[in-house]
Design an enzyme around this catalytic site. Structure first.
Site, PDB file in Angstrom:
ATOM      1  N   CYS A  98       0.937  -1.246   0.004  1.00 10.19           N
ATOM      2  CA  CYS A  98       0.192   0.045  -0.016  1.00 10.19           C
ATOM      3  C   CYS A  98       0.860   1.292   0.061  1.00 10.19           C
ATOM      4  O   CYS A  98       0.788   2.101  -0.807  1.00 10.19           O
ATOM      5  CB  CYS A  98      -0.882  -0.100   1.242  1.00 10.19           C
ATOM      6  N   LYS A 152       6.298  -6.658   7.542  1.00 13.12           N
ATOM      7  CA  LYS A 152       6.105  -6.207   8.746  1.00 13.12           C
ATOM      8  C   LYS A 152       5.593  -7.536   9.602  1.00 13.12           C
ATOM      9  O   LYS A 152       5.541  -8.607   8.719  1.00 13.12           O
ATOM     10  CB  LYS A 152       4.812  -5.204   8.726  1.00 13.12           C
TER      11      LYS A 152
END
Length: 444
Positions: free
Chosen positions: A261, A322
């Site tokens: 994103c 992440k």
């Protein structure tokens, strides 16, 4: 309600599954036959905590199904979500070919009123383009709605089921009524459904992600300055985060932002501004700084080894961009690996979920370990690129047995400086390498 979701990527699958969880009948469509067959057999294609339970429950209760037959899905659905990829094109613009192609296909199948929902992240004006596609192919009344997603990988199920807000762009009263009914179960605690025009809704998603990316980048710049002036970025972070105007979130320095994103959305918003003759200088700086930050750990490594790491072997903890996801898109670890290998080093990596994706991408460019401690065997130093929870409290005695040298380059600031000093490690983190905490160890 009867819902169709076109596209079973990360957003589409989470959206379809969570919509089914509140009693809707959802049919998800994908052109990948193998993928659809796996999902029909209860095999989930992505890793997302908590999604598997909802996925299997709603399949077993026949509220969630999968098909490659678009006509079947369109015929039954009152609301059709388009959750398709919008990757950056060669010019930096979001590629709308998947969205507009699907719109063309759907427009030739509709026989009665439908709400067509853009769930993908799209540039301002996309709803108008989709509306134009339908107008060119059918006289059937439809409404095109912008409904951007704000799902964080790793907590996407919670984000969908209990959203901070739901943003819906439409001027149609008929669409507003249907979308209010659809999202009502998710906002019972009082969080708002924000209705606005389509263009404002589309821009809201880009603005939100770009602002968060800017916040991350600013903190990384502060961290880099802390190292030069002898300040502690953790103290600075706490000092400014306690100001309610700033807030505590997205203030942790590290290796820059990655994922699917932030990188493409910042780039797309900058490009959109450029096309409208506006020079969005902040975003250009954010992109430039973030590119450098992804490999700041390599700069530290090269400095430590006097610019020569030929023949050195490194253990790398973390490959996903992440924790709590197997997503490696734009992951800093990939950039680190590339530079280390180009400089003559070798790498053994471990990640709880991301290794298969990296193997597909890199093959035998690096080696892979069965667990975090096996990755340390024979390594000259440990590098930490992702803040998985299992890395936070390791067995330092076991680590010492495997590492050739007690050297750690930590891109996620997982460990206490004083503790690492007492343990005798050379420990280099982000924005916290204070002179009084340095431990001199032979780096040859």
């Amino acid at each position: 309600m009867k819902i169709a979701v076109i596209g079973t990527g990360y957003v589409g699958l989470v959206t379809g599954t969570c919509l089914a969880e509140t009693g809707n009948n959802v049919i998800c469509v994908d052109i990948d036959k193998v993928k659809v067959e796996k999902m029909q057999n209860g095999i989930i294609p992505i890793y997302e905590p908590g999604l598997d339970t909802l996925f299997l429950r709603n399949i077993s209760q026949r509220r969630l199904s999968f098909t490659t037959d678009l006509s079947l899905a369109v015929a039954e659905a009152q609301i059709i979500f388009m959750a398709l990829p919008t990757p950056p094109g060669g010019d930096g613009n979001a590629d709308l070919s998947y969205i507009l192609g699907a719109a063309a296909d759907i427009s030739k199948l509709v026989t009665e009123y439908k709400v067509i929902v853009n769930k993908s992240t799209v540039p301002v004006g996309t709803a108008d383009k989709v509306q134009a596609v339908f107008a060119a192919n059918t006289n059937v009344e439809i409404d095109v709605v912008s409904n951007p997603e704000f799902l964080r990988e790793g907590v996407a199920v919670e984000d969908f089921m209990k959203p901070d807000r739901v943003v819906i762009g439409t001027k149609s009263e008929r669409a507003i009524k249907l979308m209010t009914e659809l999202y009502g179960p998710y906002v019972r605690q009082g969080n708002p459904i924000l209705f606005m025009d389509e263009k404002s809704s589309e821009l809201t998603k880009y603005a939100a992600n770009s602002f968060l990316a800017t916040k991350i980048t600013f903190m990384n710049e502060i961290a880099n300055l802390c190292e030069l002036v002898g300040a502690d970025v953790d103290a600075v972070r706490r000092g400014i985060g306690s100001d309610e105007r700033i807030g505590k979130r997205f203030l942790f320095p590290g290796l820059g932002y990655g994922g699917s994103c932030f990188p493409k959305d910042v780039q797309a918003l900058s490009k959109s501004a450029e096309e409208n003759t506006y020079d969005f200088q902040i975003l250009k700086a954010v992109m430039s700084v973030n590119e450098k930050q992804k490999t700041v750990l390599v700069d530290k490594i090269l400095k430590y080894y006097n610019q020569d790491i030929r023949g050195k072997h490194f253990a790398l903890w973390g490959l996903s961009f992440k924790p709590e996801t197997d997503d490696i898109r734009e992951a800093p670890a990939l950039y680190i690996i590339d530079l280390l290998v180009k400089n003559g080093a070798t790498v053994t990596a471990f990640d709880p979920e991301g290794m298969e994706n990296v193997k597909t991408l890199l093959g035998n460019k690096i080696t892979y370990a069965a667990n975090q401690y096996n990755a340390l065997r024979g390594a000259d130093a440990l590098l930490i690129a992702t803040e998985w929870s299992l890395f936070r409290n390791p067995d330092f005695d076991l680590m010492e047995e495997s590492l050739v040298n007690k050297v750690i380059f930590d891109g996620r600031n997982l460990y206490d400086l004083q503790k690492m000093t007492e343990l005798g490690y050379y420990y280099n983190s982000i924005g916290r390498t204070l002179i009084e905490n340095e431990v001199l160890i032979d780096n040859q």
